[in-house]
Scaffold this active site. Structure first.
Site, PDB file in Angstrom:
ATOM      1  N   CYS A   1     -15.714   4.463   7.868  1.00 43.60           N
ATOM      2  CA  CYS A   1     -16.431   3.850   8.978  1.00 43.60           C
ATOM      3  C   CYS A   1     -16.725   4.892  10.055  1.00 43.60           C
ATOM      4  O   CYS A   1     -17.281   4.560  11.091  1.00 43.60           O
ATOM      5  CB  CYS A   1     -15.631   2.689   9.557  1.00 43.60           C
ATOM      6  SG  CYS A   1     -13.986   3.144  10.119  1.00 43.60           S
TER       7      CYS A   1
ATOM      8  N   SER B   1      -6.309   7.550 -12.047  1.00 45.33           N
ATOM      9  CA  SER B   1      -7.009   6.995 -10.893  1.00 45.33           C
ATOM     10  C   SER B   1      -6.028   6.979  -9.727  1.00 45.33           C
ATOM     11  O   SER B   1      -4.883   6.548  -9.898  1.00 45.33           O
ATOM     12  CB  SER B   1      -7.491   5.564 -11.151  1.00 45.33           C
ATOM     13  OG  SER B   1      -8.571   5.551 -12.054  1.00 45.33           O
TER      14      SER B   1
ATOM     15  N   HIS C   1     -11.153   9.287  -9.822  1.00 45.84           N
ATOM     16  CA  HIS C   1     -11.008   8.793 -11.194  1.00 45.84           C
ATOM     17  C   HIS C   1     -11.361   9.951 -12.120  1.00 45.84           C
ATOM     18  O   HIS C   1     -12.401  10.586 -11.919  1.00 45.84           O
ATOM     19  CB  HIS C   1     -11.952   7.615 -11.440  1.00 45.84           C
ATOM     20  CG  HIS C   1     -11.793   6.517 -10.425  1.00 45.84           C
ATOM     21  ND1 HIS C   1     -10.782   5.603 -10.492  1.00 45.84           N
ATOM     22  CD2 HIS C   1     -12.473   6.246  -9.298  1.00 45.84           C
ATOM     23  CE1 HIS C   1     -10.867   4.776  -9.457  1.00 45.84           C
ATOM     24  NE2 HIS C   1     -11.892   5.143  -8.712  1.00 45.84           N
TER      25      HIS C   1
ATOM     26  N   GLU D   1      -9.665   5.264   8.479  1.00 48.40           N
ATOM     27  CA  GLU D   1     -11.118   5.053   8.520  1.00 48.40           C
ATOM     28  C   GLU D   1     -11.671   4.414   7.245  1.00 48.40           C
ATOM     29  O   GLU D   1     -12.890   4.366   7.073  1.00 48.40           O
ATOM     30  CB  GLU D   1     -11.811   6.398   8.755  1.00 48.40           C
ATOM     31  CG  GLU D   1     -11.396   7.110  10.017  1.00 48.40           C
ATOM     32  CD  GLU D   1     -10.101   7.925   9.861  1.00 48.40           C
ATOM     33  OE1 GLU D   1      -9.564   7.959   8.743  1.00 48.40           O
ATOM     34  OE2 GLU D   1      -9.642   8.493  10.867  1.00 48.40           O
ATOM     35  N   SER D   2     -10.856   3.962   6.344  1.00 53.59           N
ATOM     36  CA  SER D   2     -11.204   3.219   5.118  1.00 53.59           C
ATOM     37  C   SER D   2     -10.442   3.759   3.898  1.00 53.59           C
ATOM     38  O   SER D   2      -9.231   3.609   3.860  1.00 53.59           O
ATOM     39  CB  SER D   2     -12.700   3.118   4.855  1.00 53.59           C
ATOM     40  OG  SER D   2     -13.262   2.214   5.796  1.00 53.59           O
TER      41      SER D   2
END
Lengths: 114, 114
Positions: B83, B55, B68, B62-63
Site C-alpha cells: 500500500c 512457497s 514460489h 505495508e501488505s
C-alpha cells in the site's frame, strides 16, 4: 516461462466490525479459493495490527491468496496469485459478489495482471 | 480508495539447488523488502512441495511479499503487494539484479499493477 496471474479485489464501503474480525476475514480467502477451484496446503500467516486491521496470507498448491483490511476506512483488498487460471468463466464477478456479501461492502473493483 | 501496488518478478534460468533451499529463497524476500524500504511484522508462512519447490509468504506492515519456486524448471516468481510505493526510484532494476544474484538466474522480468 509460464505466466502467473494476479487478481486484486479492492473492497470499499465495508463494515468496520467485519473487517476487524479474523474469522470473517478468513472467509474472504475461502470465498476466493472456492470460486477459483484452488487448494490450500495448510500453511498460513496472520497478523493483527494495532489498533485495528488484519492481514492474512494462505499458501496454495497454485501459489497464494492474501487479504489486508483497514476497518477505519471501510476498505480491504484481496489478492490471488496463481500459476493456474481460475476454473470458472465468471470467477471475477462471482468472487466480487461473494466478497461484498461477506464484508457488507458497497463496492468491489477488480484488477488483473497476466 | 487508496490504490495498492503489485510487482511481479519472474525469474528464469535459475540454479535448481538454490531454488529448493529455504534459506536462499527467504533471502529473495529479504532482498525485495530491503530495497523497497518496507517492514516485516514477524508473521510468515512456508511450504515445501513434494518432490521439490518452495512457497514462502511474509506479512509486512505495508501488505505482503511472497515467493514460489519450481526448481525442476529453473523458475520462480516473487510478488510484492504494498500500500506504499517502494522508496527507491530504481527499485525494480535493483531488485531484479539482487534476485538474479541470489538465485543465479539468467533472467528476471518485472510486471507491475497499479
Amino acid at each position: 516461462m509460464d505466466r502467473n496471474l494476479v487478481y486484486v479485489f479492492d473492497v470499499a464501503g465495508a463494515d468496520a466490525a467485519r473487517l476487524d474480525d479474523e474469522p470473517t476475514v478468513r472467509r474472504c480467502l475461502d470465498a476466493v479459493v472456492a470460486r477459483a477451484g484452488l487448494t490450500p496446503v495448510g500453511a498460513d500467516a496472520a497478523h493483527r495490527f494495532t489498533p485495528q486491521g488484519l492481514s492474512v496470507a494462505v499458501i496454495l498448491a497454485e501459489s497464494h491468496v492474501a487479504v489486508h483490511t483497514w476497518p477505519e476506512r471501510g476498505t480491504a483488498y484481496v489478492t490471488l496469485t496463481t500459476c493456474r487460471r481460475p476454473a470458472g468463466a465468471d470467477f471475477t464477478t462471482a468472487t466480487s459478489a461473494a466478497l461484498a456479501d461477506v464484508l457488507g461492502a458497497a463496492r468491489v473493483d477488480v484488477r488483473a495482471l497476466d
